[in-house]
Design an enzyme around this catalytic site. Structure first.
Site: not given
Length: 321
Positions: A137, A263, A292
């Site tokens: 991320s 996501d 995610h």
């Protein structure tokens, strides 16, 4: 090329992006990996807390966590375990203010702060001649930006970035405006506000938290805190300068970007097909599902498929070069 046709296919009942995002936090895992702690003192008087998983191997993977994460998060521990089983040592590091102790300076961390990653790499390179970077991320954005904004350290031979908001403005908008993302937005904003409130206790003349609990969006938070604390004009300036997408064409080592199309944190701008088609070092894999930092298929119990994919990519596309 290299657009990668993904082999990730979860069971139909696990295909939803929100299920993939939330499930890893609920599934139990037995991760017995032992970290050795070290504090890295920085030139500006601050510090970074590092967690090493060492067994005397000759190659190292450096793991960079996500927004409001830490080195001890399950995805870090799981990835370190998988890498260690595949013959890698691992180093999971905490961004400023993300370890067990708040950092010393008024500043914290942000999505484009590659200087700290560079300091970690330089330390690691005194002990390892082959280093891979793994980012999740926000940590993935850092990783990709580091690789493209300047020549990486010679010891860095490859990288994988997972679930990465490479266009920060588009992703912030997705989190701020999608009704289905409110649960994530509220949790992250609450954590960020608590962090700046802690800073305000130590630096009341530099951090004003009056009315901070009325903040409801990333735009508001980044406008009021992230941008001014770290030298940006406003949220838009911060997002523009810190987004990794503009640096992808300059990446010169084998790098995998693994972003799931469902996501909930990502916008269409986070799928750089054109850049991957033009850069032979950038491998883009965009499976239909994965959420995610999810990628749960239950084939190996609660171990996510992404861990196996990282090990495979490092073996076939990095070490094989």
């Amino acid at each position: 090329m290299p657009i990668v046709a993904s082999r990730f296919q979860p069971p139909a009942f696990l295909s939803n992006g929100h299920i993939q995002t939330i499930l890893p936090a609920l599934l139990p895992r037995r991760l017995s990996i032992a970290f050795e702690h070290e504090r890295l003192e920085l030139e500006d008087g601050d510090f970074l807390d590092l967690d090493w998983a060492r067994t005397g191997r000759d190659k190292l993977a450096i793991l960079s966590h996500g927004l409001e994460g830490c080195s001890d998060d399950g995805y870090n521990r799981g990835m370190a375990t998988a890498l260690q089983a595949a013959g890698w040592d691992a180093l999971a590091w905490n961004f400023r203010g993300c370890g067990n102790e708040m950092n010393r300076l008024p500043r914290l961390y942000h999505s484009g702060e590659t200087g700290d990653l560079g300091a970690v790499i330089r330390l690691a390179a005194t002990k390892y001649s082959r280093i891979a970077l793994i980012g999740f991320s926000l940590g993935g954005n850092l990783t990709l930006k580091y690789l493209g904004e300047a020549s990486p350290h010679p010891a860095v031979i490859g990288a994988v970035a997972i679930s990465v908001p490479i266009d920060l403005a588009a992703s912030a908008l997705a989190l701020d405006q999608r009704w289905s993302n409110r649960i994530y937005l509220r949790r992250l904003i609450k954590s960020l506000i608590a962090k700046v409130e802690t800073k305000a206790l130590r630096f009341p003349d530099q951090v004003d938290v009056t009315g901070s609990r009325t903040i409801r969006t990333f735009r508001e938070f980044d406008d009021r805190y992230t941008a001014p604390i770290h030298g940006f004009l406003d949220a838009a300036d911060y997002w523009k300068k810190s987004s990794a997408r503009q640096f992808l064409d300059r990446i010169t080592i084998p790098t995998l970007l693994l972003n799931a199309r469902n996501d909930p944190f990502l916008a269409p701008e986070c799928f750089p097909f054109a850049e991957a088609e033009q850069n032979p070092y950038l491998f883009l894999e965009a499976p239909e599902s994965g959420g995610h930092v999810g990628f749960v298929d239950l084939i190996c119990g609660s171990d996510p498929w992404s861990e196996r994919r990282v090990v495979e990519f490092l073996a076939t596309s990095v070490l094989a070069v």
